[in-house]
Design a protein around this motif. Structure first.
Motif, PDB file in Angstrom:
ATOM      1  N   VAL A   1      16.420  32.841 -51.035  1.00  0.00           N
ATOM      2  CA  VAL A   1      15.439  33.796 -50.508  1.00  0.00           C
ATOM      3  C   VAL A   1      15.188  34.917 -51.512  1.00  0.00           C
ATOM      4  O   VAL A   1      14.035  35.290 -51.776  1.00  0.00           O
ATOM      5  N   GLU A   2      16.257  35.446 -52.085  1.00  0.00           N
ATOM      6  CA  GLU A   2      16.111  36.538 -53.054  1.00  0.00           C
ATOM      7  C   GLU A   2      15.251  36.100 -54.233  1.00  0.00           C
ATOM      8  O   GLU A   2      14.367  36.847 -54.694  1.00  0.00           O
ATOM      9  N   ARG A   3      15.468  34.896 -54.711  1.00  0.00           N
ATOM     10  CA  ARG A   3      14.700  34.412 -55.863  1.00  0.00           C
ATOM     11  C   ARG A   3      13.251  34.106 -55.495  1.00  0.00           C
ATOM     12  O   ARG A   3      12.344  34.320 -56.299  1.00  0.00           O
ATOM     13  N   VAL A   4      13.021  33.601 -54.290  1.00  0.00           N
ATOM     14  CA  VAL A   4      11.645  33.333 -53.859  1.00  0.00           C
ATOM     15  C   VAL A   4      10.873  34.647 -53.727  1.00  0.00           C
ATOM     16  O   VAL A   4       9.728  34.764 -54.191  1.00  0.00           O
ATOM     17  N   LEU A   5      11.483  35.643 -53.105  1.00  0.00           N
ATOM     18  CA  LEU A   5      10.819  36.938 -52.953  1.00  0.00           C
ATOM     19  C   LEU A   5      10.543  37.575 -54.316  1.00  0.00           C
ATOM     20  O   LEU A   5       9.461  38.129 -54.550  1.00  0.00           O
ATOM     21  N   ARG A   6      11.505  37.487 -55.205  1.00  0.00           N
ATOM     22  CA  ARG A   6      11.302  38.054 -56.536  1.00  0.00           C
ATOM     23  C   ARG A   6      10.189  37.312 -57.281  1.00  0.00           C
ATOM     24  O   ARG A   6       9.351  37.934 -57.940  1.00  0.00           O
ATOM     25  N   ALA A   7      10.179  35.991 -57.151  1.00  0.00           N
ATOM     26  CA  ALA A   7       9.144  35.211 -57.829  1.00  0.00           C
ATOM     27  C   ALA A   7       7.757  35.643 -57.367  1.00  0.00           C
ATOM     28  O   ALA A   7       6.827  35.769 -58.174  1.00  0.00           O
ATOM     29  N   HIS A   8       7.614  35.879 -56.066  1.00  0.00           N
ATOM     30  CA  HIS A   8       6.296  36.219 -55.527  1.00  0.00           C
ATOM     31  C   HIS A   8       5.899  37.659 -55.824  1.00  0.00           C
ATOM     32  O   HIS A   8       4.770  37.916 -56.265  1.00  0.00           O
ATOM     33  N   PHE A   9       6.811  38.596 -55.602  1.00  0.00           N
ATOM     34  CA  PHE A   9       6.442  40.008 -55.661  1.00  0.00           C
ATOM     35  C   PHE A   9       6.687  40.675 -57.013  1.00  0.00           C
ATOM     36  O   PHE A   9       6.070  41.695 -57.308  1.00  0.00           O
ATOM     37  N   VAL A  10       7.588  40.136 -57.811  1.00  0.00           N
ATOM     38  CA  VAL A  10       7.932  40.787 -59.079  1.00  0.00           C
ATOM     39  C   VAL A  10       7.467  39.963 -60.279  1.00  0.00           C
ATOM     40  O   VAL A  10       6.843  40.493 -61.205  1.00  0.00           O
ATOM     41  N   ASP A  11       7.750  38.667 -60.239  1.00  0.00           N
ATOM     42  CA  ASP A  11       7.417  37.818 -61.386  1.00  0.00           C
ATOM     43  C   ASP A  11       6.000  37.252 -61.323  1.00  0.00           C
ATOM     44  O   ASP A  11       5.583  36.541 -62.248  1.00  0.00           O
ATOM     45  N   VAL A  12       5.282  37.545 -60.246  1.00  0.00           N
ATOM     46  CA  VAL A  12       3.881  37.134 -60.073  1.00  0.00           C
ATOM     47  C   VAL A  12       3.732  35.622 -60.245  1.00  0.00           C
ATOM     48  O   VAL A  12       2.845  35.139 -60.940  1.00  0.00           O
ATOM     49  N   GLN A  13       4.616  34.871 -59.605  1.00  0.00           N
ATOM     50  CA  GLN A  13       4.545  33.418 -59.670  1.00  0.00           C
ATOM     51  C   GLN A  13       3.947  32.854 -58.385  1.00  0.00           C
ATOM     52  O   GLN A  13       3.959  33.499 -57.334  1.00  0.00           O
ATOM     53  N   ASP A  14       3.448  31.642 -58.490  1.00  0.00           N
ATOM     54  CA  ASP A  14       2.859  30.947 -57.350  1.00  0.00           C
ATOM     55  C   ASP A  14       3.967  30.186 -56.628  1.00  0.00           C
ATOM     56  O   ASP A  14       4.415  29.135 -57.089  1.00  0.00           O
ATOM     57  N   ILE A  15       4.414  30.705 -55.484  1.00  0.00           N
ATOM     58  CA  ILE A  15       5.543  30.076 -54.797  1.00  0.00           C
ATOM     59  C   ILE A  15       5.120  28.892 -53.932  1.00  0.00           C
ATOM     60  O   ILE A  15       5.951  28.340 -53.206  1.00  0.00           O
ATOM     61  N   SER A  16       3.859  28.491 -54.025  1.00  0.00           N
ATOM     62  CA  SER A  16       3.475  27.217 -53.415  1.00  0.00           C
ATOM     63  C   SER A  16       3.597  26.076 -54.421  1.00  0.00           C
ATOM     64  O   SER A  16       3.468  24.902 -54.058  1.00  0.00           O
ATOM     65  N   ASP A  17       3.866  26.423 -55.669  1.00  0.00           N
ATOM     66  CA  ASP A  17       3.995  25.443 -56.752  1.00  0.00           C
ATOM     67  C   ASP A  17       5.386  24.808 -56.689  1.00  0.00           C
ATOM     68  O   ASP A  17       6.407  25.506 -56.794  1.00  0.00           O
TER      69      ASP A  17
ATOM     70  N   ALA B   1       6.948  23.103 -58.814  1.00  0.00           N
ATOM     71  CA  ALA B   1       7.721  23.296 -60.046  1.00  0.00           C
ATOM     72  C   ALA B   1       8.441  24.644 -60.014  1.00  0.00           C
ATOM     73  O   ALA B   1       9.599  24.755 -60.438  1.00  0.00           O
ATOM     74  N   VAL B   2       7.765  25.669 -59.515  1.00  0.00           N
ATOM     75  CA  VAL B   2       8.389  26.996 -59.394  1.00  0.00           C
ATOM     76  C   VAL B   2       9.563  26.931 -58.423  1.00  0.00           C
ATOM     77  O   VAL B   2      10.656  27.447 -58.696  1.00  0.00           O
ATOM     78  N   LEU B   3       9.363  26.282 -57.292  1.00  0.00           N
ATOM     79  CA  LEU B   3      10.419  26.200 -56.280  1.00  0.00           C
ATOM     80  C   LEU B   3      11.587  25.333 -56.748  1.00  0.00           C
ATOM     81  O   LEU B   3      12.747  25.631 -56.448  1.00  0.00           O
ATOM     82  N   THR B   4      11.283  24.279 -57.483  1.00  0.00           N
ATOM     83  CA  THR B   4      12.354  23.435 -58.019  1.00  0.00           C
ATOM     84  C   THR B   4      13.215  24.225 -58.997  1.00  0.00           C
ATOM     85  O   THR B   4      14.451  24.113 -58.997  1.00  0.00           O
ATOM     86  N   ALA B   5      12.568  25.063 -59.813  1.00  0.00           N
ATOM     87  CA  ALA B   5      13.323  25.902 -60.748  1.00  0.00           C
ATOM     88  C   ALA B   5      14.191  26.905 -59.993  1.00  0.00           C
ATOM     89  O   ALA B   5      15.340  27.170 -60.376  1.00  0.00           O
ATOM     90  N   ILE B   6      13.662  27.453 -58.903  1.00  0.00           N
ATOM     91  CA  ILE B   6      14.440  28.387 -58.085  1.00  0.00           C
ATOM     92  C   ILE B   6      15.650  27.676 -57.485  1.00  0.00           C
ATOM     93  O   ILE B   6      16.763  28.212 -57.470  1.00  0.00           O
ATOM     94  N   ALA B   7      15.433  26.459 -56.992  1.00  0.00           N
ATOM     95  CA  ALA B   7      16.536  25.690 -56.405  1.00  0.00           C
ATOM     96  C   ALA B   7      17.635  25.458 -57.431  1.00  0.00           C
ATOM     97  O   ALA B   7      18.836  25.587 -57.131  1.00  0.00           O
ATOM     98  N   ALA B   8      17.238  25.124 -58.653  1.00  0.00           N
ATOM     99  CA  ALA B   8      18.227  24.878 -59.704  1.00  0.00           C
ATOM    100  C   ALA B   8      18.970  26.158 -60.066  1.00  0.00           C
ATOM    101  O   ALA B   8      20.199  26.169 -60.207  1.00  0.00           O
ATOM    102  N   GLU B   9      18.230  27.254 -60.188  1.00  0.00           N
ATOM    103  CA  GLU B   9      18.841  28.531 -60.559  1.00  0.00           C
ATOM    104  C   GLU B   9      19.809  29.015 -59.485  1.00  0.00           C
ATOM    105  O   GLU B   9      20.854  29.608 -59.785  1.00  0.00           O
ATOM    106  N   ALA B  10      19.469  28.750 -58.218  1.00  0.00           N
ATOM    107  CA  ALA B  10      20.323  29.203 -57.114  1.00  0.00           C
ATOM    108  C   ALA B  10      21.553  28.325 -56.928  1.00  0.00           C
ATOM    109  O   ALA B  10      22.477  28.695 -56.205  1.00  0.00           O
ATOM    110  N   GLY B  11      21.563  27.149 -57.558  1.00  0.00           N
ATOM    111  CA  GLY B  11      22.724  26.271 -57.454  1.00  0.00           C
ATOM    112  C   GLY B  11      22.672  25.302 -56.297  1.00  0.00           C
ATOM    113  O   GLY B  11      23.713  24.876 -55.790  1.00  0.00           O
ATOM    114  N   LEU B  12      21.457  24.918 -55.879  1.00  0.00           N
ATOM    115  CA  LEU B  12      21.334  24.000 -54.749  1.00  0.00           C
ATOM    116  C   LEU B  12      22.006  22.661 -55.036  1.00  0.00           C
ATOM    117  O   LEU B  12      22.683  22.095 -54.174  1.00  0.00           O
ATOM    118  N   ALA B  13      21.840  22.153 -56.253  1.00  0.00           N
ATOM    119  CA  ALA B  13      22.406  20.840 -56.575  1.00  0.00           C
ATOM    120  C   ALA B  13      23.921  20.844 -56.411  1.00  0.00           C
ATOM    121  O   ALA B  13      24.506  19.930 -55.816  1.00  0.00           O
TER     122      ALA B  13
END
Length: 332
Positions: free
Chosen positions: A126-142, A144-156
């Protein structure tokens, strides 16, 4: 104590509310709290492919809707006001949404994170998704963006997946659809809404108000219903809100596991009738009436179903009998 946050991740107040809840919990000395994020959509008509927010602000229809959210302020002025509040909460000076994005896939990732790794993993996502949308100006419907967030958060690692997880191949869509219906059935109307022990608090309230809410929730002991009964009540709530298809979605597991239960079957029949699935409604109601000929409501609804199918003679006999048993039905 479980604290649920029903919120949309494109809602600025959800980001602000997250920080305020964290501040409230930092000084919390009560029982342990598990924070769980649940989906809510403030813009369910958002396109699958994100569009720049600037385009939305030039749309006269959207402009009118946004003005209704903050009377007396233009959408631009309101965005500046919320950004000022966010900055005061430590979210940064360069804060704000630049994309009108669908959040279905983001909610899928967030729900999946909780299912696979619990509240801690979900919070990181959640923290990374919110940051991506409001701070990093990324498209969180993409994806590829969400997959990168999942990897960074340690989902695997948390979920035991091999390789980097791709959201395209991971489950969770059905879970999100069901959770959205559960929120609707519970009466969630705004983002964020915080729910704990049967109590609810709307909006991104100050930490002091949140602590007071947590104290009230900790003292409150709601009646715990069996999961099946709770699901049935939620399904009925959706029917009361004129969402028969949502009712049938929540009923699906009950119909599979408790298909002989009369309450489940009657609610399904009502939902079939309300959604114009008249053959299914008739089949269900004929069975219910055969089992309990003195059930005036089932008989009345069967009569109305037959009436809508143009089978007026058959309908008349059931409607007459139902009215004889329950005179109020004769006034419909």
């Amino acid at each position: 104590m479980r604290v649920e946050i029903w919120a949309d991740v494109v809602c600025g107040w959800a980001h602000i509310g997250k920080r305020r809840l964290e501040k409230a919990l930092a000084s919390w000395e009560g029982e342990p709290v598990e924070v769980v994020w649940r989906p809510y959509r403030i813009d369910p008509s958002a396109p699958a492919r994100a569009v720049p927010m600037a385009d939305l602000l030039r749309d006269p229809v959207a402009d009118e809707a946004l003005r209704a959210c903050a009377p007396g302020l233009s959408p631009t002025e309101n965005r500046a006001r919320v950004a000022g509040v966010a900055a005061a909460e430590g979210l940064g000076e360069q804060w704000g949404s630049e994309w009108r994005a669908s959040t279905l896939e983001a909610h899928r990732l967030i729900a999946l994170a909780y299912e696979k790794g619990g509240a801690e993993l979900q919070d990181r996502v959640v923290e990374r998704v919110l940051r991506a949308h409001f701070v990093d100006v990324q498209d969180i419907s993409d994806l590829a963006v969400l997959t990168a967030i999942a990897a960074e958060a340690g989902l695997a690692e948390e979920a035991g997946y091999t390789g980097e997880p791709s959201l395209e191949t991971l489950p969770g869509a059905e879970l999100v659809r069901e959770l959205l219906l559960v929120g609707k059935a519970k009466g969630v109307r705004t983002s964020p809404t915080i729910v704990a022990n049967g109590l609810a608090l709307e909006g991104a309230q100050p930490p002091e108000a949140l602590r007071e809410f947590l104290e009230d929730a900790a003292r409150h002991t709601p009646r715990r219903l069996p999961a099946e009964v709770e699901r049935l009540r939620l399904a009925e709530s959706l029917l009361d809100q004129r969402d028969p298809l949502g009712t049938l979605t929540l009923l699906r597991p009950l119909m599979a596991e408790h298909g002989d239960d009369r309450g489940v079957r009657l609610l399904a029949a009502r939902a079939y009738f309300a959604s114009a699935q008249l053959n299914r409604a008739r089949t269900a109601l004929e069975s219910l009436v055969a089992e309990s000929p003195d059930d005036s409501y089932a008989r009345h609804l069967l009569g109305r179903t037959l009436q809508r199918q143009g089978r007026h003679e058959e309908a008349a006999s059931h409607l007459t009998l139902a009215a004889a048993m329950t005179p109020d039905y004769g006034t419909d």
